[in-house]
Motif scaffolding. Structure first.
Motif, PDB file in Angstrom:
ATOM      1  N   LEU A  70       0.816  -1.220   0.000  1.00  0.00           N
ATOM      2  CA  LEU A  70       0.000   0.000   0.000  1.00  0.00           C
ATOM      3  C   LEU A  70       0.839   1.254   0.000  1.00  0.00           C
ATOM      4  N   PRO A  71       0.419   2.246  -0.755  1.00  0.00           N
ATOM      5  CA  PRO A  71       1.101   3.532  -0.674  1.00  0.00           C
ATOM      6  C   PRO A  71       0.610   4.322   0.540  1.00  0.00           C
ATOM      7  N   ARG A  72       1.174   5.492   0.735  1.00  0.00           N
ATOM      8  CA  ARG A  72       0.750   6.310   1.874  1.00  0.00           C
ATOM      9  C   ARG A  72      -0.710   6.721   1.722  1.00  0.00           C
ATOM     10  N   LEU A  73      -1.284   7.160   2.841  1.00  0.00           N
ATOM     11  CA  LEU A  73      -2.704   7.527   2.828  1.00  0.00           C
ATOM     12  C   LEU A  73      -3.017   8.547   1.731  1.00  0.00           C
ATOM     13  N   ASN A  74      -2.194   9.577   1.624  1.00  0.00           N
ATOM     14  CA  ASN A  74      -2.446  10.597   0.603  1.00  0.00           C
ATOM     15  C   ASN A  74      -2.474   9.978  -0.787  1.00  0.00           C
ATOM     16  N   ASP A  75      -1.534   9.049  -0.998  1.00  0.00           N
ATOM     17  CA  ASP A  75      -1.475   8.412  -2.311  1.00  0.00           C
ATOM     18  C   ASP A  75      -2.677   7.511  -2.542  1.00  0.00           C
ATOM     19  N   SER A 230      -1.493  18.391   3.148  1.00  0.00           N
ATOM     20  CA  SER A 230      -1.509  17.217   2.268  1.00  0.00           C
ATOM     21  C   SER A 230      -2.634  17.306   1.244  1.00  0.00           C
ATOM     22  N   LEU A 231      -3.765  17.808   1.688  1.00  0.00           N
ATOM     23  CA  LEU A 231      -4.891  17.920   0.753  1.00  0.00           C
ATOM     24  C   LEU A 231      -4.607  18.955  -0.324  1.00  0.00           C
ATOM     25  N   ILE A 232      -3.938  20.033   0.075  1.00  0.00           N
ATOM     26  CA  ILE A 232      -3.593  21.038  -0.950  1.00  0.00           C
ATOM     27  C   ILE A 232      -2.607  20.418  -1.949  1.00  0.00           C
ATOM     28  N   ARG A 233      -1.704  19.570  -1.427  1.00  0.00           N
ATOM     29  CA  ARG A 233      -0.786  18.873  -2.332  1.00  0.00           C
ATOM     30  C   ARG A 233      -1.547  17.960  -3.294  1.00  0.00           C
ATOM     31  N   SER A 234      -2.600  17.345  -2.789  1.00  0.00           N
ATOM     32  CA  SER A 234      -3.347  16.462  -3.695  1.00  0.00           C
ATOM     33  C   SER A 234      -4.081  17.270  -4.754  1.00  0.00           C
ATOM     34  N   ILE A 235      -4.452  18.511  -4.413  1.00  0.00           N
ATOM     35  CA  ILE A 235      -5.029  19.393  -5.441  1.00  0.00           C
ATOM     36  C   ILE A 235      -3.954  19.663  -6.493  1.00  0.00           C
ATOM     37  N   ALA A 236      -2.722  19.892  -6.017  1.00  0.00           N
ATOM     38  CA  ALA A 236      -1.606  20.158  -6.939  1.00  0.00           C
ATOM     39  C   ALA A 236      -1.376  18.957  -7.855  1.00  0.00           C
ATOM     40  N   ARG A 237      -1.451  17.765  -7.273  1.00  0.00           N
ATOM     41  CA  ARG A 237      -1.270  16.551  -8.089  1.00  0.00           C
ATOM     42  C   ARG A 237      -2.353  16.464  -9.153  1.00  0.00           C
ATOM     43  N   GLN A 239      -3.598  18.796 -10.582  1.00  0.00           N
ATOM     44  CA  GLN A 239      -3.250  19.776 -11.603  1.00  0.00           C
ATOM     45  C   GLN A 239      -2.105  19.283 -12.488  1.00  0.00           C
ATOM     46  N   GLY A 240      -1.652  18.065 -12.222  1.00  0.00           N
ATOM     47  CA  GLY A 240      -0.609  17.471 -13.061  1.00  0.00           C
ATOM     48  C   GLY A 240       0.796  17.790 -12.581  1.00  0.00           C
ATOM     49  N   ILE A 241       0.919  18.368 -11.396  1.00  0.00           N
ATOM     50  CA  ILE A 241       2.257  18.677 -10.882  1.00  0.00           C
ATOM     51  C   ILE A 241       2.891  17.394 -10.349  1.00  0.00           C
ATOM     52  N   GLN A 242       4.168  17.190 -10.688  1.00  0.00           N
ATOM     53  CA  GLN A 242       4.831  15.933 -10.338  1.00  0.00           C
ATOM     54  C   GLN A 242       5.041  15.786  -8.832  1.00  0.00           C
ATOM     55  N   GLU A 243       5.111  14.498  -8.421  1.00  0.00           N
ATOM     56  CA  GLU A 243       5.213  14.172  -6.999  1.00  0.00           C
ATOM     57  C   GLU A 243       6.374  14.889  -6.306  1.00  0.00           C
ATOM     58  N   ASN A 244       7.553  14.828  -6.938  1.00  0.00           N
ATOM     59  CA  ASN A 244       8.730  15.461  -6.328  1.00  0.00           C
ATOM     60  C   ASN A 244       8.513  16.937  -6.086  1.00  0.00           C
ATOM     61  N   LYS A 245       7.900  17.556  -7.085  1.00  0.00           N
ATOM     62  CA  LYS A 245       7.644  18.994  -6.998  1.00  0.00           C
ATOM     63  C   LYS A 245       6.609  19.260  -5.885  1.00  0.00           C
ATOM     64  N   CYS A 246       5.600  18.378  -5.818  1.00  0.00           N
ATOM     65  CA  CYS A 246       4.560  18.544  -4.788  1.00  0.00           C
ATOM     66  C   CYS A 246       5.166  18.488  -3.389  1.00  0.00           C
ATOM     67  N   LEU A 247       6.089  17.559  -3.200  1.00  0.00           N
ATOM     68  CA  LEU A 247       6.713  17.393  -1.888  1.00  0.00           C
ATOM     69  C   LEU A 247       7.560  18.601  -1.506  1.00  0.00           C
ATOM     70  N   ARG A 248       8.122  19.253  -2.537  1.00  0.00           N
ATOM     71  CA  ARG A 248       9.051  20.347  -2.251  1.00  0.00           C
ATOM     72  C   ARG A 248       8.390  21.717  -2.231  1.00  0.00           C
ATOM     73  N   MET A 249       7.086  21.745  -2.505  1.00  0.00           N
ATOM     74  CA  MET A 249       6.421  23.043  -2.617  1.00  0.00           C
ATOM     75  C   MET A 249       6.494  23.855  -1.330  1.00  0.00           C
TER      76      MET A 249
END
Lengths: 346, 116
Positions: A70-75, A230-237, A239-249
């Motif tokens: 399983l991936p993380r909850l957000n994933d 985390s939820l804002i990051r999932s909005i970013a995802r 939007q097609g923003i890559q995982e690495n970029k999402c983590l570093r935002m």
């Protein structure tokens, strides 16, 4: 951890430090030592909140060793969204199937939750059939009254709503997760119905699932704090923003993304209300009332273990912190030079 | 203390697992063998060490910056991260869970002691 990732985290720390130091760039107008010490504390908190990349790497390695697939909850939430995106349909039956499938995927790590979700879906399905052709929201009350786990406290609340005694109000908080559970399922259903607003709808689904998880696992307030960025990051995802970029935002970037969406604006508003202990705003909704009681019961504002997470929330509440602007011909330039040399010297 | 308890305590305390996922890992502990738990413990230690290293390095650098920017600030007004950082560097490779907790406690105590 890769060098570039470390570099990015250091860079974020650098930006935060600059923001703090830039507040007094005129050496002639030095602020009191007490204020500087307060800012050192703020820097400390900000740095300790910057652990996303390490969290991601730890989870990955633990998953390998334990063979947990399983991936993380957000994933998992994102995975659920993807299933829903494929399955958005005008047919109510199809929608239920996809909701069920998504719930299975999201909650397969916890059989108890899965059981409750599926049970609720069956009930919801039954009631929508009975109330065919009518807006579901109008029947929330009916569903609650006929629900297998019939809740006396809620009935008591309804019958004496006008009195609103203190004791009853306290007890009412206990019923909120139960009510929200149904409300969230309805919002999932509604979002699926909004075929023309798939994107917005799926973000609502994420929030719905997140709320559901929070309520069902009875997670303490720290999880709520963790969940907002985390939820804002999932909005970013989305939007097609890559995982690495999402983590570093940075929080500034997160807030810029959140602002483009109704649900994101709400998250920023909730962050503000939590940070400023704004009971009026927090308790405006039923979920908020539950959240407020959680925050109070966990001694949220006083407990130092919450500091790193509060710091992230604080930045979101402040609508992100703008990256520091470098001013030319200023004493401040020298400080930036010094900072850069210290940061990168080792 | 048996390894299961040690891992549980570490997960509850550590900063290298997201708060949301802590629940997940805690609920899984009973399913893992002793060997797996030992591996989990060493992974947690590895990343917790990285985290503490990162925290102390960054805080130490920023403290230096602030001292250079405001030279009239006395050392006594700032938490002594430099000493903590140096202590950490000497034990970094063989650091234990208890030592990590101790460093974090010292950071918190330093902050509490510098009330203006």
């Amino acid at each position: 951890m890769r060098e570039s990732q470390t570099g990015n985290i250091i860079e974020s720390a650098e930006i935060k430090a600059l923001q703090e130091i830039e507040k007094v760039s005129d050496p002639g107008k030095m602020e009191p030592i007490s204020q500087i010490i307060n800012r050192i504390k703020k820097i400390n908190k900000s740095i300790r909140g910057l652990d996303l990349v390490i969290e991601s790497k730890t989870f990955q390695e633990l998953a390998n060793v334990t063979r947990v697939k399983l991936p993380r909850l957000n994933d998992r939430l994102i995975f659920g969204i993807k299933i829903l995106q494929k399955g958005v349909s005008e047919s109510r039956e199809d929608s239920y199937q996809y909701i069920s499938k998504a719930c299975n995927k999201l909650f397969e790590w916890d059989q108890n939750i899965l059981f409750v979700v599926n049970k609720n879906l069956k009930d919801l399905k039954r009631y929508t059939k009975i109330k065919k052709g009518t807006e579901l929201k109008k029947y929330t009350k009916d569903m609650i009254n006929n629900y297998p786990f019939k809740n006396d406290l809620y009935e008591q609340y309804l019958s004496t709503q006008k009195e609103k005694t203190k004791d009853l109000k306290t007890n009412f908080y206990l019923t909120i997760p139960f009510i929200k559970e149904i409300g969230d399922l309805i919002s999932i259903y509604d979002s699926l119905k909004t075929v023309n607003k798939i994107e917005e709808g799926n973000i609502d689904v994420t929030i719905g699932f997140a709320k559901y998880t929070l309520n069902h696992l009875n997670l303490p307030s720290i999880y709520i704090v963790d969940l907002i960025p985390s939820l804002i990051r999932s909005i970013a995802r989305n939007q097609g923003i890559q995982e690495n970029k999402c983590l570093r935002m940075s929080t500034y970037e997160l807030v810029q993304i959140a602002k483009n969406f109704k649900v994101g604006k709400t998250l920023v508003e909730i962050s503000k209300a939590i940070i400023h202990e704004d009971k009026k705003i927090i308790t405006r909704s039923r979920t908020g009332k539950y959240l407020w009681s959680e925050l109070k019961s966990k001694n949220f504002w006083e407990d130092t273990t919450y500091l790193p997470k509060i710091s992230m929330l604080q930045n979101i509440a402040n609508e992100g912190e703008k990256p520091a602007k470098i001013k030319s011909n200023n004493q401040f330039d020298k400080h930036i030079g010094k900072l850069a040399s210290i940061i990168y010297s080792n | 203390m048996e390894i299961k308890e040690k891992v549980k305590n570490f997960i509850k305390y550590c900063g290298c697992i997201s708060e949301i996922d802590k629940y997940f890992w805690l609920s899984k502990i009973d399913e893992f063998s002793e060997d797996t738990l030992t591996q989990i413990y060493s992974i947690l230690l590895k990343y917790e060490r990285e985290l503490v290293n990162f925290e102390l390095t960054s805080i130490n650098k920023i403290q230096q910056l602030i001292l250079k920017t405001y030279p009239e600030l006395q050392d006594k007004f700032l938490p002594n991260y430099k000493e903590l950082f140096e202590d950490f560097k000497t034990i970094e490779k063989e650091i234990t869970f208890e030592q990590i907790k101790d460093i974090r406690n010292k950071i918190s105590t330093s902050l509490k002691n510098i009330q203006p």
